[in-house]
Design a protein around this motif. Structure first.
Motif, PDB file in Angstrom:
ATOM      1  N   GLN A  96     -20.047  -7.228  43.534  1.00 26.00           N
ATOM      2  CA  GLN A  96     -20.499  -8.517  44.088  1.00 26.00           C
ATOM      3  C   GLN A  96     -19.355  -9.532  44.133  1.00 26.00           C
ATOM      4  O   GLN A  96     -19.436 -10.502  44.874  1.00 26.00           O
ATOM      5  N   ASP A  97     -18.310  -9.312  43.342  1.00 22.94           N
ATOM      6  CA  ASP A  97     -17.098 -10.133  43.424  1.00 22.94           C
ATOM      7  C   ASP A  97     -16.111  -9.467  44.370  1.00 22.94           C
ATOM      8  O   ASP A  97     -15.903  -8.245  44.326  1.00 22.94           O
ATOM      9  N   ASN A  98     -15.484 -10.256  45.214  1.00 23.27           N
ATOM     10  CA  ASN A  98     -14.617  -9.728  46.265  1.00 23.27           C
ATOM     11  C   ASN A  98     -13.150  -9.735  45.820  1.00 23.27           C
ATOM     12  O   ASN A  98     -12.570 -10.803  45.619  1.00 23.27           O
ATOM     13  N   PRO A  99     -12.510  -8.566  45.671  1.00 24.78           N
ATOM     14  CA  PRO A  99     -11.094  -8.514  45.286  1.00 24.78           C
ATOM     15  C   PRO A  99     -10.149  -9.209  46.259  1.00 24.78           C
ATOM     16  O   PRO A  99      -9.011  -9.538  45.897  1.00 24.78           O
ATOM     17  N   GLU A 100     -10.592  -9.436  47.496  1.00 25.30           N
ATOM     18  CA  GLU A 100      -9.739 -10.118  48.466  1.00 25.30           C
ATOM     19  C   GLU A 100      -9.428 -11.558  48.031  1.00 25.30           C
ATOM     20  O   GLU A 100      -8.505 -12.183  48.565  1.00 25.30           O
ATOM     21  N   GLU A 101     -10.163 -12.077  47.079  1.00 24.46           N
ATOM     22  CA  GLU A 101      -9.924 -13.435  46.567  1.00 24.46           C
ATOM     23  C   GLU A 101      -8.741 -13.492  45.600  1.00 24.46           C
ATOM     24  O   GLU A 101      -8.233 -14.570  45.298  1.00 24.46           O
ATOM     25  N   ILE A 102      -8.302 -12.339  45.092  1.00 28.04           N
ATOM     26  CA  ILE A 102      -7.291 -12.310  44.025  1.00 28.04           C
ATOM     27  C   ILE A 102      -5.983 -13.002  44.406  1.00 28.04           C
ATOM     28  O   ILE A 102      -5.462 -13.814  43.630  1.00 28.04           O
TER      29      ILE A 102
END
Length: 319
Positions: A96-102
């Motif tokens: 549910q958390d998007n790694p693209e935000e890293i």
């Protein structure tokens, strides 16, 4: 090392490989040096086997397995202890958390100089009654008591400067209020970032009614700790003294009234027949107990808190 990705999990066997592939794709495309730390919080499915397989193929992956379920706070505690990156990113394992935000979270810490960036799931894909509504209540209460103007304290996707996670103690179920713990530790550069939230792809939520209750109890605890955690006598001692002297004054008034009537030859009821006698007595007893509570709290603060709050059964990867 630039990044440590800390991922606590419980029974997420279906999502782990997909999550790992997604994270690695993002990190490698941005040329990050990294480590990924999975903390298996007592899973009863095949989560640990999958973590072992991933760690065997990628030396940057490390795994820690608890011998039973201790809770997300304990998982984050050990993950923070082991993390070596300059910036630490936490995220949930349910996709549910998007790694693209890293990458952007990393830039906010390193370039903008923030101590902590908390994700804000502005648009959520959870059940309104079981998660959205309780979350709104938690966040409103947390903003009011802490003074931090964050919209989503409990978002699993957060970024931290290394110094922050090495100087806060996440215990009990305080993972919901890590920004408050950081603020209380003296880290004031705290902000939030709107992050993409996704519907759960596999499995089911671990959210239950008990977490709703525990969340509010934890909020009361953290409010108390932030105000009086270092000096419990300031609260309990003050309340105790006020109540004791109120009871003492009431008792003195009763006694004085009795003596006045006796002196003037007036008939007088027994002191024990006056309801204020019992009010004053109970108030003095409660005041004394409050004072003793504050005193004991001061003594406890001077002894070290028990640190061994969980048992690790296995590890994988090179720590």
């Amino acid at each position: 090392m630039q990044l440590s990705i800390v991922i606590p999990l419980l029974n997420e066997e279906e999502s782990l490989q997909e999550l790992y592939n997604w994270i690695v794709k993002v990190l490698r495309s941005n040329s990050f040096s990294y480590e990924i730390i999975f903390i298996d919080d007592g899973s009863t499915d095949n989560s640990w086997k999958i973590i072992q397989q991933i760690a065997a193929e990628d030396e940057a992956v490390k795994g820690i397995k608890f011998n039973r379920n201790y809770g997300k706070s304990q998982a984050l505690h050990v993950g923070f202890d082991k993390a070596q990156g300059d910036v630490i990113i936490t995220m949930d394992a349910d996709l549910q958390d998007n790694p693209e935000e890293i990458p952007e979270l990393y830039q906010l810490i390193t370039t903008e100089g923030y101590d902590l960036i908390s994700g804000w799931k502005k648009k959520r894909y959870d059940s309104v009654l079981s998660k959205n509504l309780p979350s709104k209540l938690f966040n409103a209460a947390a903003r009011k008591t802490s003074g931090l103007k964050l919209h989503d304290f409990n978002c699993g996707l957060k970024a931290y400067k290394k110094a922050v996670i090495k100087n806060i103690d996440v215990y009990g179920e305080m993972h919901r209020y890590i920004p408050v713990l950081a603020k209380n530790a003296g880290y004031s550069k705290i902000n939030e970032k709107v992050v993409q939230h996704q519907a759960r792809k596999y499995g089911k939520t671990k959210f239950g009614v008990e977490r709703f209750i525990n969340g509010f109890l934890d909020l009361i605890t953290i409010w108390f700790l932030s105000k009086f955690g270092k000096r419990p006598m300031h609260l309990f001692g003050a309340l105790g003294i006020l109540m004791f002297f109120f009871g003492l004054l009431a008792a003195a008034w009763i006694g004085g009234s009795k003596l006045y009537k006796l002196y003037h030859g007036e008939a007088s009821i027994l002191v024990t027949d006056n309801p204020w006698f019992y009010i004053s007595l109970v108030t003095m007893i409660i005041g004394t107990l409050f004072f003793l509570t504050g005193f004991l709290g001061e003594l406890i603060l001077r002894s070290s808190r028990e640190k061994d709050r969980y048992r690790i059964s296995q590890t994988t990867g090179q720590f």
